[in-house]
Design an enzyme around this catalytic site. Structure first.
Site, PDB file in Angstrom:
ATOM      1  N   THR A 137       3.373   0.624   6.759  1.00  0.00           N
ATOM      2  CA  THR A 137       2.893   1.049   5.440  1.00  0.00           C
ATOM      3  C   THR A 137       1.475   0.554   5.159  1.00  0.00           C
ATOM      4  OG1 THR A 137       3.283   0.699   3.072  1.00  0.00           O
ATOM      5  CG2 THR A 137       4.079  -1.011   4.529  1.00  0.00           C
ATOM      6  N   GLU A 139       0.749  -0.845   2.525  1.00  0.00           N
ATOM      7  CA  GLU A 139       0.866  -2.018   1.638  1.00  0.00           C
ATOM      8  C   GLU A 139       0.577  -3.330   2.357  1.00  0.00           C
ATOM      9  OE1 GLU A 139       4.079  -2.130  -1.093  1.00  0.00           O
ATOM     10  OE2 GLU A 139       4.070   0.029  -1.397  1.00  0.00           O
ATOM     11  N   TYR A 186       8.304  -7.171   0.170  1.00  0.00           N
ATOM     12  CA  TYR A 186       8.423  -5.983   1.027  1.00  0.00           C
ATOM     13  C   TYR A 186       7.248  -5.894   1.993  1.00  0.00           C
ATOM     14  CZ  TYR A 186       7.634  -1.104   2.403  1.00  0.00           C
ATOM     15  OH  TYR A 186       7.360   0.028   3.131  1.00  0.00           O
TER      16      TYR A 186
END
Ligand code: NAD
Ligand code: DAU
Length: 380
Positions: A137, A139, A186
Site C-alpha cells: 500500500t 500508506e 496497519y
C-alpha cells in the site's frame, strides 16, 4: 489436467483479491488459480460466484499463518507463482487491535515466504520461473503535506490520457524511492511485511516484486470502507460519519485498473523491483462524499444533492494521515500501464453496481455471507 502455471492468490475472497482471481481465471484458462483465504469477516466467496465452477479455479480455506498448510499447498499444487494479497486491511480496526495486524500481515507473510523458499529451493530448477509478488500500500510511505488546499495543476508529466482529476494538493508525491514512514498499526504492519519480502530476495535470491497502490474503489468492497459504507448509508438515509473536517486527501484508483496492473507486473515486472500504482486522482474526502451523494440521489430518482444533510462531522481518526498521492510514472513508462477510467465514470459504475446488487450488500450487512462456505464448499 496439466496447467502451464499454478498460481496461489492469497486473500482472493476479499475486495481486490476477488478481482485479481476473476481476471486471471478468465484470461488464463491455461493457468490454475488457487485461491487461499482464511475467510475472515472480510472474505466473501459470493464475490467469486461467477468463476467458482471453472476447471482452472480452486478454493482452499486456510490461514497464511499456518506454515505447514502453506508448505503442503505449495507442493500439492506445484506452485510457481504467488500473488499475495491476504491481509488485515482496515486502518480503523488496526487502531483498536494491532496484534491481529502484526499476526496476519507480518507473521503470515513470513510464513508464506519461508514455505515458498523451502519448496522452491527443493526443486532441481530452484527459483527459475518462480515469482513471489507482494501487494502493498501507499500508506507505508506515511503522509504528505497538504500545501495547496484549493488544488493545483499536478507538477508531474504523465502519459496517462486519463489523468483523471487534474488536481494535486501539494508538490510532493510518493515515489518508489520515498523513505518508509508508516503511522498507523496497519501501515506499520504492511511496511514490515514489505521489508521481509525484500529481505528474502536480498538474502536468498527469491524472485520477489513489491507494489504499493493507492486507495481502490469499485464493486465487492467491504462496507466498512468509505465509499461502499457511504453508498449504503445514503440509500438507507443513515448519517455519513465524516472524520475530522473531511479535508484528508486520498488518491483513488478503480479496482479493475489495479487488477490489470497486477497482471502486467506479475508477467513483465522486473524481479526485485518496486512499482507504485495510482490513479493520478487526488480527492479531498468531503468532495468525494459530495460526488457520491449526488450520484446515489440521481440514480435512485431522488433530487440530486437532497441527501447532503446526512453529512455528519465526527471525531477524527487517531493519527489520521493527511494526504496520499502516488506517482505511478515508472509503471506507465516502463510497462505501459495507465488507468482506464475517468473518475466520474468509475464512481458512476461503482454506485450503480452497489444499487443493483443490494442483495450482495444485505448479505454482508446481515452476516449471512459467512454461511456461504459451509453451504457451498464444506462437503465438496
Ligand atoms: P480485504 O480486507 O477486502 O480482503 C482481505 C482478504 O484477506 C479477505 O478475503 C480475508 O479473508 C483474507 N485474509 C485475512 N487474513 C487472512 C489470513 N490470515 N489468511 C488467509 N487469508 C486472510 O482487503 P483488500 O482491500 O482487498 O486488500 C487486499 C490487499 O491489498 C491487502 O494486502 C492490502 O493491504 C492491499 N491494498 C489495499 C488497498 C485498498 O484500497 N483496499 C490499496 C492498496 C493495497
Ligand atoms: O491508501 C491505500 C489504503 O486505502 C489501503 O492500504 C487500505 O487497505 C484501505 O483501507 C484504504 O485506507 P484508508 O484508510 O484511506 O481507507 P478508508 O476507506 O478507511 O478511508 C478513506 C478516507 O475516508 C480516510 O481519510 C478516512 C475517511 N473516512 C473513512 C471512513 C470509513 C471517513 O471520513 N469516514 C468513515 O466512516
Amino acid at each position: 489436467m496439466d496447467f502451464k502455471r499454478n498460481i496461489i492468490v492469497t486473500g482472493g475472497a476479499g475486495f481486490i483479491g476477488s478481482h485479481v482471481v476473476r481476471l486471471f481465471v478468465n484470461k488464463y484458462p491455461e493457468y490454475r488459480i488457487i485461491n487461499v483465504d482464511k475467510l475472515t469477516y472480510a472474505g466473501n466467496l459470493a464475490n467469486l460466484k461467477d468463476v467458482e465452477d471453472r476447471p482452472n479455479y480452486v478454493f482452499v480455506k486456510a490461514d497464511i499463518c499456518d506454515f505447514d498448510k502453506m508448505a503442503e499447498l505449495l507442493s500439492q499444487y506445484h506452485v510457481d507463482g504467488i500473488i499475495h494479497l491476504a491481509a488485515e486491511s482496515h486502518v480503523d480496526r488496526s487502531i483498536k487491535d494491532p496484534f491481529t495486524f502484526a499476526r496476519t500481515n507480518v507473521l503470515g507473510t513470513l510464513s508464506l515466504l519461508q514455505a515458498a523458499k523451502n519448496y522452491w529451493e527443493s526443486l532441481p530448477e530452484g527459483y527459475e520461473g518462480k515469482r513471489f509478488y507482494h501487494i502493498s500500500t501507499d500508506e507505508v510511505y506515511g503522509a504528505l503535506e497538504l500545501t495547496h488546499p484549493e488544488g493545483i495543476e499536478p507538477p508531474y508529466t504523465t502519459t496517462a490520457s486519463s489523468n483523471q482529476h487534474h488536481m494535486a494538493y501539494g508538490e510532493e508525491f510518493f515515489h518508489e524511492t520515498t523513505k518508509y514512514n508508516p503511522h498507523s498499526p496497519y501501515s506499520a504492519s504492511k511496511a514490515s511485511s514489505d521489508h521481509f519480502v525484500r529481505a528474502f530476495h536480498d538474502t536468498y535470491g527469491m524472485p520477489t516484486i513489491v507494489t504499493n497502490c493507492s486507495n481502490n474503489y469499485g464493486p465487492y468492497q467491504f462496507p466498512e470502507k468509505l465509499i461502499p459504507l457511504f453508498i449504503n448509508n445514503i440509500r438507507h438515509r443513515k448519517p455519513l460519519p465524516v472524520y475530522g473536517k473531511g479535508e484528508n486527501v486520498r488518491d483513488w484508483l478503480y479496482v479493475e485498473d489495479h487488477a490489470r496492473a497486477i497482471d502486467l507486473i506479475f508477467h513483465q515486472g522486473k524481479v526485485a523491483d518496486t512499482y507504485n500504482i495510482g490513479g493520478f486522482n487526488e480527492w479531498k474526502n468531503i468532495d468525494i462524499i459530495k460526488v457520491v451523494i449526488k450520484t446515489v440521489d440521481r440514480l435512485l430518482g431522488r433530487q440530486e444533492g437532497e441527501d447532503m444533510d446526512l453529512i455528519t462531522y465526527v471525531t477524527d481518526r487517531k493519527g489520521h494521515d493527511l494526504r496520499y498521492a502516488i506517482d505511478s510514472t515508472k509503471l506507465q513508462k516502463e510497462l505501459g500501464w495507465e488507468p482506464s477510467l475517468q473518475f466520474e465514470e468509475g464512481i458512476e459504475k461503482t454506485v450503480r453496481w452497489y444499487l443493483d446488487n443490494q442483495a450482495w450488500m444485505d448479505n454482508v450487512t446481515s452476516g449471512d455471507y459467512q454461511k456461504y462456505y459451509d453451504s457451498m464448499y464444506k462437503n465438496r
